[in-house]
Design a protein around this motif. Sequence first.
Motif, short mmCIF file in Angstrom:
data_model
loop_
_atom_site.label_atom_id
_atom_site.label_comp_id
_atom_site.label_asym_id
_atom_site.label_seq_id
_atom_site.Cartn_x
_atom_site.Cartn_y
_atom_site.Cartn_z
N LYS A 38 0.82 -1.23 0.00
CA LYS A 38 0.00 0.00 0.00
C LYS A 38 0.85 1.27 0.00
O LYS A 38 0.32 2.37 -0.16
N LEU A 39 2.12 1.13 0.19
CA LEU A 39 3.07 2.26 0.19
C LEU A 39 2.59 3.47 0.99
O LEU A 39 2.42 4.56 0.44
N PRO A 40 2.41 3.29 2.28
CA PRO A 40 2.01 4.43 3.10
C PRO A 40 3.19 5.37 3.31
O PRO A 40 4.34 4.98 3.17
N LYS A 41 2.87 6.61 3.63
CA LYS A 41 3.83 7.57 4.17
C LYS A 41 3.25 7.96 5.52
O LYS A 41 2.05 8.24 5.59
N PRO A 42 4.00 8.06 6.57
CA PRO A 42 5.42 7.70 6.64
C PRO A 42 5.64 6.19 6.56
O PRO A 42 4.74 5.42 6.84
N LYS A 86 2.50 -14.83 -5.38
CA LYS A 86 2.19 -16.25 -5.28
C LYS A 86 0.79 -16.48 -4.74
O LYS A 86 0.13 -17.45 -5.13
N TRP A 87 0.36 -15.62 -3.85
CA TRP A 87 -1.01 -15.80 -3.35
C TRP A 87 -2.01 -15.52 -4.47
O TRP A 87 -2.98 -16.26 -4.64
N ILE A 88 -1.75 -14.46 -5.24
CA ILE A 88 -2.66 -14.18 -6.36
C ILE A 88 -2.67 -15.36 -7.35
O ILE A 88 -3.72 -15.76 -7.85
N GLU A 105 -10.68 -9.31 -3.65
CA GLU A 105 -9.41 -9.16 -2.92
C GLU A 105 -8.25 -8.99 -3.88
O GLU A 105 -7.37 -8.15 -3.69
N VAL A 106 -8.25 -9.83 -4.93
CA VAL A 106 -7.17 -9.71 -5.92
C VAL A 106 -7.23 -8.34 -6.58
O VAL A 106 -6.20 -7.67 -6.76
N GLU A 107 -8.43 -7.90 -6.91
CA GLU A 107 -8.56 -6.57 -7.55
C GLU A 107 -8.02 -5.47 -6.65
O GLU A 107 -7.36 -4.53 -7.12
N ALA A 108 -8.26 -5.60 -5.36
CA ALA A 108 -7.76 -4.59 -4.42
C ALA A 108 -6.23 -4.61 -4.39
O ALA A 108 -5.58 -3.56 -4.32
N MET A 109 -5.67 -5.81 -4.45
CA MET A 109 -4.21 -5.90 -4.50
C MET A 109 -3.68 -5.26 -5.78
O MET A 109 -2.66 -4.56 -5.76
N GLU A 116 -0.84 -1.26 -8.91
CA GLU A 116 -0.93 -0.30 -10.02
C GLU A 116 -0.58 1.11 -9.51
O GLU A 116 0.14 1.86 -10.16
N ALA A 117 -1.11 1.41 -8.32
CA ALA A 117 -0.82 2.73 -7.75
C ALA A 117 0.64 2.88 -7.39
O ALA A 117 1.23 3.96 -7.49
#
Lengths: 643, 643
Positions: free
Chosen positions: B56-60, B85-87, B105-109, B114-115
């Motif tokens: 999810k690449l949060p900051k901080p 591997k889970w996907i 769930e996969v779409e959310a991943m 993508e982001a």
Amino acid sequence: MTDMKGPTMRTYASVPFPDVTITGAFWHERLEVVLTRTIPSQLKMLEKHDIRGSIKLPKPVPPLTIPRRKGGFTVQMFWDSDIGKWIEAASYALRHRRDAAIEAEVEAMIDDLEAAQAEDGYLNCFYQQREPENRWTNLRDNHEMYNAGHLLEGAVAYYQATGKDRFLRVMERNMDHIARTFGRGEGQRPGYPGHQEIELALIRAFHATGQQKFLDLATYFIDERGSREPEHYFDTEAKARGDDPADYFFAASGMYEYSQSHLPVREQTKVVGHAVRAMYMYAAMADLAAEHGDAALKAACETLWADVIERRMYVTGGFGPSEHNEGFTADYDLPNDTAYCETCASVAMVFWAARMLNLDLDGQYADLLELALYNNSLAGLSRDGESYFYDNKLDSDGSHHRWAWHMCPCCTMNVSRLVASVAGYFYGLAETEIAVHLYGGSETRLPVAGGHVTLTETSDYPWNGAVRIAVAPEGCGDFTLSLRIPGWCEGASARVNGQAVPMTVERGYLKIARSWSEGDVVELDLPMEARRSYAHPAVRADIGRVALRRGPLVYCAEERDQKAPVHSLRLPREAALSARHVPDLIGGVTVIEAEARAARAEGWGPDLYRPAPPEEAPSPLLAVPYYAWCNRGANPMLVWLRE
Amino acid sequence: MTDMKGPTMRTYASVPFPDVTITGAFWHERLEVVLTRTIPSQLKMLEKHDIRGSIKLPKPVPPLTIPRRKGGFTVQMFWDSDIGKWIEAASYALRHRRDAAIEAEVEAMIDDLEAAQAEDGYLNCFYQQREPENRWTNLRDNHEMYNAGHLLEGAVAYYQATGKDRFLRVMERNMDHIARTFGRGEGQRPGYPGHQEIELALIRAFHATGQQKFLDLATYFIDERGSREPEHYFDTEAKARGDDPADYFFAASGMYEYSQSHLPVREQTKVVGHAVRAMYMYAAMADLAAEHGDAALKAACETLWADVIERRMYVTGGFGPSEHNEGFTADYDLPNDTAYCETCASVAMVFWAARMLNLDLDGQYADLLELALYNNSLAGLSRDGESYFYDNKLDSDGSHHRWAWHMCPCCTMNVSRLVASVAGYFYGLAETEIAVHLYGGSETRLPVAGGHVTLTETSDYPWNGAVRIAVAPEGCGDFTLSLRIPGWCEGASARVNGQAVPMTVERGYLKIARSWSEGDVVELDLPMEARRSYAHPAVRADIGRVALRRGPLVYCAEERDQKAPVHSLRLPREAALSARHVPDLIGGVTVIEAEARAARAEGWGPDLYRPAPPEEAPSPLLAVPYYAWCNRGANPMLVWLRE
């Protein structure tokens, strides 16, 4: 806390090695090698690896040569102990033969240590140089007391060798500082060492000087250990550093079992944790039991002894199967190919066994002393005296071999100090009794029964069990000569002046009580048959396998001596064993030979697995003493052969 | 550099699992467990251990949960691969049964990935979040390409399951970025992965999309690997980081052998280094040999294959004895109690063997595929589908057991993606031939000889070797049905419509060429005797020992099923073996029983070593399939029994 139940229990005193001269070929050769090659080459190594220089406390402080691990620990923290052990071994060499060059070197080291010592007596070159603010903050891991103990042993040995007490006075100030700092008194901390060693060193200092304060400090350390009143000291100390005690590296494997501080020592019944720490501690416990007549401490020693010999001892007299904790694991867990069996642990067992033997003359202690000495300990040193095993496997694929040095060189100087003082384990002395624990050619003059007696023992031990002891009394009355009949021996017999002696063996010792006269000769015959040994069926690693022994020696098969790969050999139960002395093999050893059978790889083909077993063909087996292995290059080796 | 010698060598295509339906009880049960329990529980674990959140690449940036080792490495760097591997496994589940929740769930991943993806196509959540300036600076250790490969495999699987190509497009941009960055062209760097994986992923992408660029990049990686023109890439890269290449952790153990980059791949003849890296690479090599008709690459595969099966394969289909390098050591070095045998390595062997089988229909490849699948791989997953072996020992003292998760959870999702796609290993397809590699109850409709044929295979395999195949052709001409006769089988026989078929077995396959008609039935009888297996006498650990097998299964003795400690048992050569199916044991298994003999501890006494061996008494042996062990609690276990 000491449970004082009576007078001293010590019935026998060790006869220190300067009073015993080794004359027999086996130990004479080892001793010469250690004195002339090992000790000088170790000094060179100490110089080469910056250990000698590390007590000079230069500014600026040089970078660490051995990086710190997580938590700040580096084995470089032990370097003071290496200096102490080298001085100790060198001092034993001086007692054999004064040597101005060695003496000058020791004096220069003492100059450095004296200069390094703090005003208040604190002495630890690592801390003083690198983090003086952190002294005494991590007894659990960082070995300040261990280092101090080894320096003290060195100081005692140097004092005994030369009469010079400067180093001993340095270490006395250091011990006084430690005694002021630690204890249950006002303003003191109830600490004790993470790595035991100082306890036995203090007792040695007490014996050498008669100063009660050394004994008192050793007693405090042993009594305090494992206390949880109000909290385990290593927890208190960790919190004071801002650490979580649960982050301890050994938290998962029994927490404080690693340093045998999980319980007060008198409550300990299982031999656990780091093997060297354990054995050093038990040695001190046996000493203190004797000094204080402490029955509870003696009982703890006996319980721990039974645990180690019945469930966690290698047939080679090695201890501690696991590399992870350099120590003990589960009952009967004695793997051969991954055996750790640190050389130091066997040396430490010699220390412990010798003290048990003083406490209680029982052949089981001498048997184990002998086993650990002749096998696992002695294997630690190469024939040329300049390379070392740290760990002593019983099954090697050929990759295991001695090293010229080790990042942590503890074993190198443990084996040299043991060999240099080996004569100190030969005799035990009581008021009207002399016990002969070890044979192999020695001469000693001892005070007994109001006079003195000179004993001249000649034998080709360990190759031959024919022992002759000439007894020359001077003004002494009747006394008992107690001759050890080793546990491995069947059919021992003895004669005095040619007359057979009744074999009244009490707990492993043939007691010959008489009025001795000049010219009396005792002849002892200890038959040495090559024989088989089997492990308890609970030992997974040895089941279906057999080890070979002869006299005090355990044997192994090195691949270079066989006609087939060593692990392919099977020694059928019915195969006869024969022994033969081979003077030009590894300096002269008695080998064991038998007609074995080898699983043949020839004709097997490329398949790794097949439905039919390999064929067997006869193949001669030649086994050499375990201590002598790996002196002709690394090669596969096996102690436990398939039967 | 590719040595193009002819047309494609690929003679057989794998029949992907959606075209094969598993109907047999054995695999149906495993498949259901993986779909309904393993994959959902793995998602929970990904969430619990911050792996799901890490893309999810949060900051901080949050602190590392797994600290870096010296050099900066942490297994947290692999987390993208776990997502991939889970996907992938989840996508296989979707092909069995669409499930809106899993798909969401996969779409959310994919949203997160993508982001996260950089403008230029770079995608590695660890680097992007924590040290974007260091991307592509340490291919040797830090797994960027390994992660990318697993994400690509996940994208391909999700695309094939759902037809949705958003994730595949993300990964295509990522591969384009990699192809621009690495290569021998102007402005490119001649790099390749430290942990191979991306190569086989790229080939799968090529097969799924037909886009040549994927194949080209895989080809480049394989061709470039191990080049020293002008210098080894990992040396160049280390120097660029300011590191000394000689400081590499694996410098002492063969340096770049660890990652099989010590030599160009076509010059490699020994299977060395990290086992999973090796197997993934060999799988890609076999694929590329087929795609390019590359005889040199095929020959290298065959040489490496012979090396692994003749000298470094456990009887359980496990690979890589050593924990140190998670991989290979010396010839015939196959210790049982310290066997590493990573589950991933056996899964990777299934991948490699399947590709060798496509390249060249030879039963030896199918035999090993089956062995690795049914034994070491399947052991990696518990019966309840929610705990895992990372390493698979063949001798346990009772301390070894499956874990609910692992700090490096690579094996958990390797076993789930394998089981979820196991039907893909059952059939091979050529123009006028269908090869049946695995039995166990399956149904498939395949294009062959200008038409189609439906094969309905029924059997109780692996418990029973009676196989029935109903053949229903639709408009196809003559074709050959090639039925695997396993290497373990003796006395196989076959009938078509009740008529015996001549057993013309070519390299492990019974070829039945005929004009097939609706209603044809093939009956194959593969006798499954419980039988003994012996290791080559050069295998130190197994000498004097015997393993038990029946059909494709290797057996072991768990202590709970015996009347005596498992290591105390000896199975005399003359003891008859019998097999019996026990429906209520571990979900139904066929056990092997025999009259063994146990070394008795009773009456031995307290001594650890004695001159006489323990007595033996009869003791029944019950052995269970190795894959099924440790499903009733941890306990001692042994594969190789003393004979």
